[in-house]
Design an enzyme around this catalytic site. Structure first.
Site, PDB file in Angstrom:
ATOM      1  N   SER A   4      94.648  34.469  -1.434  1.00  0.00           N
ATOM      2  CA  SER A   4      95.577  33.327  -1.495  1.00  0.00           C
ATOM      3  C   SER A   4      95.734  32.789  -0.079  1.00  0.00           C
ATOM      4  O   SER A   4      95.496  33.524   0.887  1.00  0.00           O
ATOM      5  CB  SER A   4      96.941  33.810  -2.005  1.00  0.00           C
ATOM      6  OG  SER A   4      97.927  32.823  -1.801  1.00  0.00           O
ATOM      7  N   TYR A  54     103.994  39.747  -1.744  1.00  0.00           N
ATOM      8  CA  TYR A  54     102.824  39.037  -2.301  1.00  0.00           C
ATOM      9  C   TYR A  54     101.798  38.783  -1.196  1.00  0.00           C
ATOM     10  O   TYR A  54     100.610  39.088  -1.354  1.00  0.00           O
ATOM     11  CB  TYR A  54     103.269  37.710  -2.929  1.00  0.00           C
ATOM     12  CG  TYR A  54     102.120  36.902  -3.492  1.00  0.00           C
ATOM     13  CD1 TYR A  54     101.465  37.305  -4.649  1.00  0.00           C
ATOM     14  CD2 TYR A  54     101.689  35.730  -2.871  1.00  0.00           C
ATOM     15  CE1 TYR A  54     100.414  36.574  -5.166  1.00  0.00           C
ATOM     16  CE2 TYR A  54     100.641  34.984  -3.385  1.00  0.00           C
ATOM     17  CZ  TYR A  54      99.991  35.410  -4.537  1.00  0.00           C
ATOM     18  OH  TYR A  54      98.944  34.682  -5.035  1.00  0.00           O
TER      19      TYR A  54
END
Ligand code: NDP
Length: 247
Positions: A140, A153
């Protein structure tokens, strides 16, 4: 070449995984789909078959090592080999650390980190033995830069970056011809925000997606590009996002 390649996709029941499965199948790949929601997988397999493609599915929880081994076996038994795996399953329940959502921290570690480890462990012996294979992982932009609310995350996605780079290096050193690609998507419109339980974090992130989000088909195009390159070529990193998102 994509045609006839056997490609396993984790997290294939929605979003980026679903879009990539459909695109690769339309280009002649044999796609093996895994995720926890069986009904969704069955619907996607049906849609691929109706469009003339080849696909099978298996219920897969990437946190369970035996599930990962089973889907590799299924791919081999059905299609004779495995050429690539897209390690895509993941979740992003962002929140401030002070909210102490420790169950969600552990869930992200289990799926986003251990799920990647389990997938690689399941497929690597085969790739090493056949001296070919392609490992593609979805990190990401949160794996490239830190932001408030994304400590855990982001940490899981930084892990993917490091892990994949070392996999690339070691595969080159060991002469196994294993190619790698790590994807760093920004705002892509999928079900990803559905796992948020922290209301303020969700509202903030939803605003970004409403303003900028693009289709998961764009990420699928990049996966197809990476797989389509000649076997002697690795493009190791792709950052993909909306043209107008500063991220
Ligand atoms: P979605 O929520 O739409 O898809 C997530 C997929 O992961 C689903 O198919 C889900 O299926 C699956 N999944 C979740 N947990 C597990 C598990 N334990 N075992 C197997 N499969 C699981 O989100 P995206 O398509 O956006 O997410 C795909 C990847 O892309 C993730 O790794 C995410 O972090 C990453 N990413 C997404 C971005 C975005 O903006 N959308 C940006 C950057 C990265 P099921 O529930 O059926 O198991």
């Amino acid at each position: 070449m994509i045609k006839d390649k056997v490609i396993i996709i984790t997290g294939a029941s929605a979003g980026i995984g679903e879009a990539t499965a459909k695109l690769l199948a339309s280009k002649g790949a044999k796609v093996v789909l895994g995720a926890r929601r069986e009904e969704k997988l069955k619907r996607i397999v049906d849609e691929i078959k109706q469009a003339g493609g080849q696909s099978i599915s298996q219920v897969l929880d990437v946190t369970r090592q035996e599930d990962n081994e089973r889907i590799v076996r299924l791919a081999r038994d059905t299609f004779g080999r495995v050429d690539a795996i897209l390690l895509n399953a993941g979740l992003m329940p962002n929140s401030p650390l002070s909210a102490l959502k420790t169950d969600e921290w552990h869930q992200m570690v289990d799926v986003n980190i251990k799920g990647v480890l389990n997938g690689v462990a399941a497929v690597l012996p085969l790739f090493v033995a056949q001296k070919s294979g392609h490992v593609i992982a979805v990190s990401s932009v949160a794996g490239l830069k830190a932001y408030p609310g994304g400590a855990v995350y982001g940490g899981t996605k930084w892990f993917v970056r490091d892990f994949m780079e070392v996999l690339r290096m070691e595969s080159a050193m060991e002469g196994t011809n294993i190619r790698t690609a790590t994807l760093y998507p920004a705002a892509i419109n999928t079900e990803l925000l559905s796992t948020f339980s922290d209301k303020a974090s969700l509202e903030q992130m939803q605003g970004i997606y409403d303003q900028y989000g693009i289709s998961p088909d764009r990420v699928a195009e990049v996966v197809a590009f990476a797989i389509d390159l000649p076997d002697d070529t690795t493009v190791n990193e792709f950052t993909i996002g909306p043209a107008n998102q500063p991220w």
